[in-house]
Design a protein around this motif. Structure first.
Motif, short mmCIF file in Angstrom:
data_model
loop_
_atom_site.label_atom_id
_atom_site.label_comp_id
_atom_site.label_asym_id
_atom_site.label_seq_id
_atom_site.Cartn_x
_atom_site.Cartn_y
_atom_site.Cartn_z
N ILE A 68 36.44 42.11 47.19
CA ILE A 68 37.91 41.83 47.21
C ILE A 68 38.63 42.79 47.64
O ILE A 68 38.73 43.96 47.14
CB ILE A 68 38.25 41.41 45.57
CG1 ILE A 68 37.20 40.34 45.14
CG2 ILE A 68 39.70 40.97 45.32
CD1 ILE A 68 37.10 40.27 43.47
N THR A 126 37.96 36.22 46.99
CA THR A 126 36.94 37.06 47.31
C THR A 126 36.42 36.94 48.65
O THR A 126 36.32 35.69 49.08
CB THR A 126 35.63 36.71 46.13
OG1 THR A 126 36.15 37.09 44.81
CG2 THR A 126 34.40 37.10 46.49
N MET A 182 33.31 42.30 43.17
CA MET A 182 33.70 41.22 42.08
C MET A 182 33.60 41.53 40.61
O MET A 182 34.42 41.36 39.75
CB MET A 182 33.01 39.93 42.32
CG MET A 182 33.42 38.92 41.48
SD MET A 182 32.50 37.21 41.55
CE MET A 182 33.83 36.47 43.02
N GLU A 216 29.69 40.56 48.10
CA GLU A 216 31.05 39.94 48.09
C GLU A 216 31.81 41.10 47.54
O GLU A 216 31.67 41.88 47.01
CB GLU A 216 31.11 38.91 46.71
CG GLU A 216 30.14 37.69 47.07
CD GLU A 216 30.35 36.89 45.67
OE1 GLU A 216 30.29 35.74 46.09
OE2 GLU A 216 30.39 37.16 44.63
N GLU A 257 38.24 34.46 42.22
CA GLU A 257 37.48 33.66 42.93
C GLU A 257 38.23 33.11 44.43
O GLU A 257 37.45 33.27 45.31
CB GLU A 257 37.24 32.54 42.29
CG GLU A 257 36.17 32.69 41.11
CD GLU A 257 34.82 32.74 41.57
OE1 GLU A 257 34.54 32.34 42.53
OE2 GLU A 257 33.95 33.46 40.98
#
Length: 190
Positions: free
Chosen positions: A173, A160, A131, A171, A157
């Motif tokens: 992506i 993610t 992130m 986290e 957001e």
């Protein structure tokens, strides 16, 4: 000698049957019950199919950039560079990546560059970025696409992947999915 040879031959035949036959069918059977029958995670966009579980190169200024790849994103040759963190060639390569990132993102500082933006993953095919890496690139993309940073924050957001059960892993992506969503956001604006 004859006894040892027969034992070795029997062991070879047992291993051949187990690992070439039984094991193969077990793995194949397990793949069939998985999503997409073990054929990878395929995304279709604008008539093209992409594997979202394999890292891909994005270098245009208006896109989120992927992690560097030691194998040039070639899925047939997965692997890292095998160079240690003190190797002069490796350090020169990382410095070159840092310089490129600072040229592309002039409003950012060297110390703000996330590690995954300048170091390749062990496989060289990691489809994800952190992130932190996505947020690091927001200003450049907002400037290039004339999109508000707040819209990009929302996009990040929404794309993610949270840690498994809220505990395991960071986290992350998926860059391909994020860039496809970025293109759709841009098309919807115009």
């Amino acid at each position: 000698m004859k006894k040892t040879f027969l034992q070795a031959l029997k062991l070879t035949l047992v291993c051949l049957v187990c690992f070439s036959g039984i094991y193969t069918f077990i793995v194949y059977g397990m793949a069939q019950v998985m999503p997409n029958s073990g054929k990878g995670n395929i995304i279709t966009d604008t008539g093209r199919a992409y594997y979202s579980n394999i890292g891909q190169s994005f270098t245009a200024k208006g896109y989120f950039h992927s992690r560097p790849s030691a194998v040039a994103y070639n899925a047939a040759g997965s692997g890292g560079s095998n160079k240690g963190p003190s190797n002069p060639e490796y350090l020169a390569e990382v410095e070159k990546r840092i310089d490129t990132i600072l040229i592309q993102n002039p409003d950012m500082k060297r110390e703000d560059i996330p590690a995954d933006m300048v170091t390749a993953s062990a496989s060289g095919l990691d489809p994800h970025i952190s992130m932190l890496s996505a947020k690091f690139q927001m200003k450049r993309i907002a400037r290039e696409r004339n999109i508000k940073v707040s819209e990009l924050e929302t996009l990040i957001e929404n794309h993610t992947d949270k840690p498994l059960v809220g505990l395991f892993g960071p986290e992350k992506i998926n860059v391909l999915e994020l860039n496809i969503a970025l293109d759709k956001l841009d098309k919807n604006k115009h």
